[in-house]
Design an enzyme around this catalytic site. Structure first.
Site, PDB file in Angstrom:
ATOM      1  N   LYS A  81       0.885  -1.167   0.000  1.00 19.00           N
ATOM      2  CA  LYS A  81       0.000   0.000   0.000  1.00 19.00           C
ATOM      3  C   LYS A  81       0.919   1.212   0.000  1.00 19.00           C
ATOM      4  O   LYS A  81       1.915   1.183   0.727  1.00 19.00           O
ATOM      5  CB  LYS A  81      -0.918   0.012   1.218  1.00 19.00           C
ATOM      6  N   HIS A 130      -7.737 -13.902  -6.243  1.00 16.71           N
ATOM      7  CA  HIS A 130      -8.363 -12.704  -5.670  1.00 16.71           C
ATOM      8  C   HIS A 130      -9.747 -12.581  -6.293  1.00 16.71           C
ATOM      9  O   HIS A 130      -9.944 -12.949  -7.442  1.00 16.71           O
ATOM     10  CB  HIS A 130      -7.503 -11.479  -5.978  1.00 16.71           C
TER      11      HIS A 130
HETATM   12  C1  CAP Z   1      -6.554  -5.571   1.562  1.00 18.45           C
HETATM   13  C2  CAP Z   1      -6.772  -5.631   0.085  1.00 18.45           C
HETATM   14  C3  CAP Z   1      -7.584  -6.834  -0.415  1.00 18.45           C
HETATM   15  C4  CAP Z   1      -9.021  -6.926   0.086  1.00 18.45           C
HETATM   16  C5  CAP Z   1      -9.805  -8.020  -0.621  1.00 18.45           C
HETATM   17  C6  CAP Z   1      -7.423  -4.368  -0.424  1.00 18.45           C
HETATM   18  O1  CAP Z   1      -5.681  -4.554   1.961  1.00 18.45           O
HETATM   19  O2  CAP Z   1      -5.526  -5.707  -0.543  1.00 18.45           O
HETATM   20  O3  CAP Z   1      -7.643  -6.736  -1.785  1.00 18.45           O
HETATM   21  O4  CAP Z   1      -8.994  -7.208   1.425  1.00 18.45           O
HETATM   22  O5  CAP Z   1     -10.917  -8.303   0.101  1.00 18.45           O
HETATM   23  O6  CAP Z   1      -7.072  -3.975  -1.531  1.00 18.45           O
HETATM   24  O7  CAP Z   1      -8.308  -3.840   0.236  1.00 18.45           O
HETATM   25  P1  CAP Z   1      -5.539  -4.170   3.507  1.00 18.45           P
HETATM   26  P2  CAP Z   1     -11.497  -9.755   0.286  1.00 18.45           P
HETATM   27  O8  CAP Z   1      -4.883  -5.336   4.198  1.00 18.45           O
HETATM   28  O9  CAP Z   1      -4.689  -2.925   3.540  1.00 18.45           O
HETATM   29  O10 CAP Z   1      -6.944  -3.916   3.992  1.00 18.45           O
HETATM   30  O11 CAP Z   1     -10.455 -10.624   0.884  1.00 18.45           O
HETATM   31  O12 CAP Z   1     -12.638  -9.527   1.169  1.00 18.45           O
HETATM   32  O13 CAP Z   1     -11.895 -10.200  -1.080  1.00 18.45           O
HETATM   33 MG    MG Z   2      -6.196  -5.588  -2.525  1.00 22.00          MG
END
Ligand code: CAP
Ligand code: MG
Length: 457
Positions: free
Chosen positions: A165, A284
């Site tokens: 991030k 994903h």
């Molecule tokens: C999490 C994440 C993931 C989501 C996917 C994002 O980052 O990289 O893609 O969590 O969700 O982009 O938000 P953080 P899910 O760890 O910074 O929150 O697993 O519910 O599909």
């Molecule tokens: Mg993500």
């Protein structure tokens, strides 16, 4: 009864589980359609998704009506109180090994029918011949443990890693520098770095350069730490040929895994990649919320439907058949809505006999390998014990902000995550560890984020 053939089974009829695919539906009749038409609506769902249509058609010689009758789907187990019913589809209505062809029936036109204002596919159950016609995961849980050389206490621990991030911002060179830092921090046992779902091949972060650079860092880090590592490189593209090229680049540079945005690239893309690459497939599910989210009825289908959807449980079963090795399933204590469903999905992708629960159908997997549940979304070290207590230790935990946002920097973030993981494997709660180690990186993380989820507004 639908318009031409009878698509409703006699009361008490039970289909032979080896000869039929069963789908559990919940519907909401459109405004103005009287409740007394519920069974007709159910029959129309069965008709439109199998062999029927809206009007009577020619039924004489060479019309195919004999087969239409033989292979029609049948409504059974009607639960008018909860607006739910099951439909049994004869297995021979479908081509084995073709998930796209199959879905065009039970998950096809029916969501567009005017007689309904809501429809949800709650779950599906597949017979042996159908299950075994798909490749299933190449590696699954045991395969990844082996790939990473996990022994002793490491075999009891979740696999943990980070998605950089900001989601997009680092150059390819900077992504490799981050990989080095993640992998060399703490005791050097951090498992993976993963591209974000929307990171592709950009001017400042070219897929091919990024892959070579990060995999080089992995080679060096593995030598220094003695721990095997993964780069979950996002190969997602709307051209399967390009995805194949990207997967070969990973393979040729010693990589073991790739990441695929399985919803946006589609079922055919996943099936092809599973058959054509030997890599571990991390799945994903970006965009799934547009299909799976249903705020009215909840996991057991108790409330009233608010729209048209397919449950994540159903998709997860299909992705297991097609052969993902790990799958985002949502998590307790996450920033994303999961309706408490993650544990049920985890059970469906990790067991060989998935039990039937309220609002689900269960599944026999006939030896199909299990899939790693991936917990993600707003997770941080302070919630690790709670996530593991619900989803078990054979789980991939992905922390982006929860590692990179540590008040003392990235290395401290990795250390906090490693401390949390070790505490959990030793049966020590995060709270207990923090009390005993108040100056630790984990205590610092907890000072910032606490022991609970952070909802983003
Ligand atoms: C999490 C994440 C993931 C989501 C996917 C994002 O980052 O990289 O893609 O969590 O969700 O982009 O938000 P953080 P899910 O760890 O910074 O929150 O697993 O519910 O599909
Ligand atoms: Mg993500």
């Amino acid at each position: 009864m639908a318009v031409q053939l009878n698509y409703t089974a006699p009361k008490g009829w039970k289909p032979n589980p080896e000869k039929y695919i069963i789908v559990l539906f919940k519907i909401e009749l459109a405004d103005g359609v009287p409740k007394s038409r519920f069974l007709d609506a159910a029959a129309s769902v069965a008709a439109e998704s199998s062999t029927g249509t809206w009007t009577e058609v020619y039924a004489g010689k060479h019309s195919g009506m004999g087969n239409a009758k033989k292979y029609r789907a049948m409504v059974f187990d009607v639960d008018k109180k909860r607006n739910m019913f099951k439909v049994a589809y004869p297995l021979d209505l479908f081509e084995l090994g073709n998930i796209s062809g199959f879905l065009a029936g039970p998950a096809g036109n029916i969501a567009g029918m005017k007689m309904l204002k809501g429809l949800r596919i709650m779950d599906m159950r597949f017979p042996k011949r159908f299950v075994l016609s798909f490749p299933g995961p190449r590696y699954g849980i045991g395969g990844l443990r082996k790939m990473l050389g996990h022994k002793g206490i490491f075999a009891e621990m979740p696999v943990i890693g980070t998605v950089p991030k900001p989601k997009i911002g680092r150059t390819d060179v900077e992504q490799a520098l981050l990989a080095r830092q993640l992998f060399l921090s703490g005791d050097g046992s951090y498992n993976f770095i993963k591209d974000d779902e929307n990171l592709t091949s950009l001017k400042f972060s070219n897929f091919y350069r990024r892959t070579v650079l990060v995999l080089n860092e992995i080679k060096k880090a593995e030598k220094r730490t003695g721990h095997k590592k993964l780069y979950l490189a996002n190969i997602s593209h709307s051209s399967v040929d390009e995805m194949l090229r990207r997967s070969w680049c990973i393979k040729n540079n010693g990589g073991r895994a790739m990441m695929l945005d399985i919803v946006v690239t589609g079922f055919a893309a996943l099936h092809t990649m599973r058959l054509k690459t030997g890599l571990f497939i991390h799945a994903h599910r970006a965009m799934h919320g547009f299909m799976t989210r249903e705020s009215g009825s909840g996991i057991h289908g108790k409330g009233r439907l608010q729209g048209f959807s397919v449950s994540m449980l159903t998709l997860a079963k299909i992705y297991r058949l097609l052969g993902v090795d790990s799958l985002h399933i949502g998590s307790p204590k996450a920033k994303m809505e999961d309706y408490g469903e993650a544990a049920v999905i985890a059970e469906a992708i990790t067991t060989n006999t998935t039990p039937q629960r309220e609002g689900t159908l269960g599944q026999e997997w006939y030896g199909t390998k299990s899939v790693w549940p991936v917990a993600s979304g707003g997770l941080h070290p302070g919630v690790l014990d709670k996530v593991v207590s619900v989803l078990g230790h054979d789980i991939i935990i992905q922390m982006g902000g929860g590692v990179l946002g540590h008040p003392d920097g990235i290395s401290a973030g990795v250390e906090a995550a490693l401390q949390a993981r070790r505490a959990v494997a030793q049966g020590v709660s995060i709270e207990k560890f923090v009390k005993a180690n108040p100056y630790s990186p984990l205590a610092k993380a907890v000072e910032k984020w606490g022991y609970g989820p952070k909802i983003v507004y």
